[in-house]
Design an enzyme around this catalytic site. Structure first.
Site, PDB file in Angstrom:
ATOM      1  N   HIS A 107     119.710  -5.904   7.668  1.00 54.13           N
ATOM      2  CA  HIS A 107     118.981  -4.671   7.367  1.00 54.13           C
ATOM      3  C   HIS A 107     119.130  -3.685   8.520  1.00 54.13           C
ATOM      4  O   HIS A 107     119.429  -2.526   8.320  1.00 54.13           O
ATOM      5  CB  HIS A 107     117.509  -4.961   7.104  1.00 54.13           C
ATOM      6  CG  HIS A 107     116.746  -3.774   6.598  1.00 54.13           C
ATOM      7  ND1 HIS A 107     115.588  -3.877   5.885  1.00 54.13           N
ATOM      8  CD2 HIS A 107     116.976  -2.435   6.707  1.00 54.13           C
ATOM      9  CE1 HIS A 107     115.142  -2.672   5.558  1.00 54.13           C
ATOM     10  NE2 HIS A 107     115.976  -1.781   6.070  1.00 54.13           N
ATOM     11  N   GLU A 157     120.514   4.040   8.936  1.00 52.39           N
ATOM     12  CA  GLU A 157     120.205   3.127  10.031  1.00 52.39           C
ATOM     13  C   GLU A 157     120.595   3.719  11.377  1.00 52.39           C
ATOM     14  O   GLU A 157     119.885   3.536  12.373  1.00 52.39           O
ATOM     15  CB  GLU A 157     120.892   1.779   9.801  1.00 52.39           C
ATOM     16  CG  GLU A 157     120.313   0.974   8.655  1.00 52.39           C
ATOM     17  CD  GLU A 157     118.852   0.612   8.893  1.00 52.39           C
ATOM     18  OE1 GLU A 157     118.025   0.842   7.983  1.00 52.39           O
ATOM     19  OE2 GLU A 157     118.546   0.118   9.998  1.00 52.39           O
ATOM     20  N   HIS A 161     117.366   4.689  13.538  1.00 49.72           N
ATOM     21  CA  HIS A 161     117.192   3.649  14.557  1.00 49.72           C
ATOM     22  C   HIS A 161     118.268   3.690  15.643  1.00 49.72           C
ATOM     23  O   HIS A 161     117.966   3.564  16.830  1.00 49.72           O
ATOM     24  CB  HIS A 161     117.187   2.270  13.894  1.00 49.72           C
ATOM     25  CG  HIS A 161     116.126   2.101  12.857  1.00 49.72           C
ATOM     26  ND1 HIS A 161     114.789   2.011  13.158  1.00 49.72           N
ATOM     27  CD2 HIS A 161     116.211   2.001  11.499  1.00 49.72           C
ATOM     28  CE1 HIS A 161     114.090   1.857  12.045  1.00 49.72           C
ATOM     29  NE2 HIS A 161     114.934   1.845  11.020  1.00 49.72           N
TER      30      HIS A 161
END
Length: 269
Positions: A107, A157, A161
């Site tokens: 993930h 992502e 992040h």
């Protein structure tokens, strides 16, 4: 091991049925860091295109969540390395059938703070598929969207992040994805559980404590588990800023409320 079992055996994360904690204790992961998986996110270009609208809305209502955070790259304590079980995710979400496999998939690698907060959308470069071109064959097999386009998932992502993860061994977009793939090679949850005799099943449940201990012994660090409807859904490992495995601290949020849970199979068994 006893201290760990007590820590995670309480209320929201009562995963360790072979042990009875003396009293309820805090749960492990902040729900604030539990983002919907896969592709349901704006790309970096989309985020920038809606920025003026977000500013306008923020000026009208104080309850709207800010899109861009106050954090700078590297402003965090450690990483959560998160792997999802596709069968559990797709039990409640419409997925692309050909992507539902019995393999944990990546993930993300999420910068995290010990107090449960986490940085997001830090300053940095826009996502570029060309920057990770050489990694695409591996990414397509290990870090894929179950519901949409893989590149949209990677864009999210990185933008949310990865831009905050630039620290130490992570110097740019390529090294963010490359190092995450290296962690997956070292700590593949599917392989770890199967080597210890566990296998996906819809008829046989497992002690949550035994599943957690299996992972703990394999990686030499305390993991975090999350369940949905008594099905194992997500496993997170913690790594420090140098990407070395570490014990996960106590953070609130994720939960397995039963002492026995299912590691569900794609097939009926």
């Amino acid at each position: 091991l006893g201290d760990f079992i007590g820590l995670v055996s309480s209320g929201i994360n009562a995963e360790y049925g072979d042990f009875t904690p003396a009293k309820p204790l805090p749960v492990l992961i902040s729900l604030s860091n539990t983002t919907p998986p896969y592709h349901q996110f704006p790309s970096s270009k989309m985020v920038k295109s809606i920025a003026p609208l977000v500013v306008l809305v923020l000026s009208v209502s104080c309850v709207v969540t800010q899109v861009y955070s106050k954090y700078n790259p590297g402003d965090f304590d450690f990483f959560l390395f998160v792997q999802d079980w596709p069968v559990s995710f797709c039990d409640t979400t419409t997925c692309q059938t050909n992507k539902i496999t019995e393999q944990f998939g990546i993930h993300g690698l999420w910068p995290q703070n010990k107090d449960g907060s986490y940085p997001s959308y830090c300053s940095g470069s826009n996502f570029s598929l060309n920057a990770i071109k050489s990694l695409l064959p591996i990414l397509d097999n290990a870090w894929y969207s179950l519901t949409g386009n893989n590149s949209d998932f990677w864009d999210h992502e990185w933008t949310k992040h990865g831009t905050c993860a630039v620290e130490g061994p992570i110097t740019d977009q390529y090294s963010f994805f490359d190092n995450t793939l290296n962690l997956f090679n070292l700590y593949n949850i599917t392989d770890i559980l199967q080597r210890d005799g566990f296998s996906p099943s819809n008829s046989n449940s497992y002690s949550t404590g035994k599943l957690a201990k299996s992972i703990q012994y394999a990686v030499s660090a305390y993991p975090l588990l999350q369940c949905s409807d008594n099905n194992l859904n997500t496993v997170a490992l913690c790594v420090d800023r140098s990407l070395s495995i570490m014990d996960c601290p106590s953070l609130s949020g994720w939960s397995c409320n039963s002492s026995n849970i299912y590691w569900p199979s794609k097939t009926q068994n």
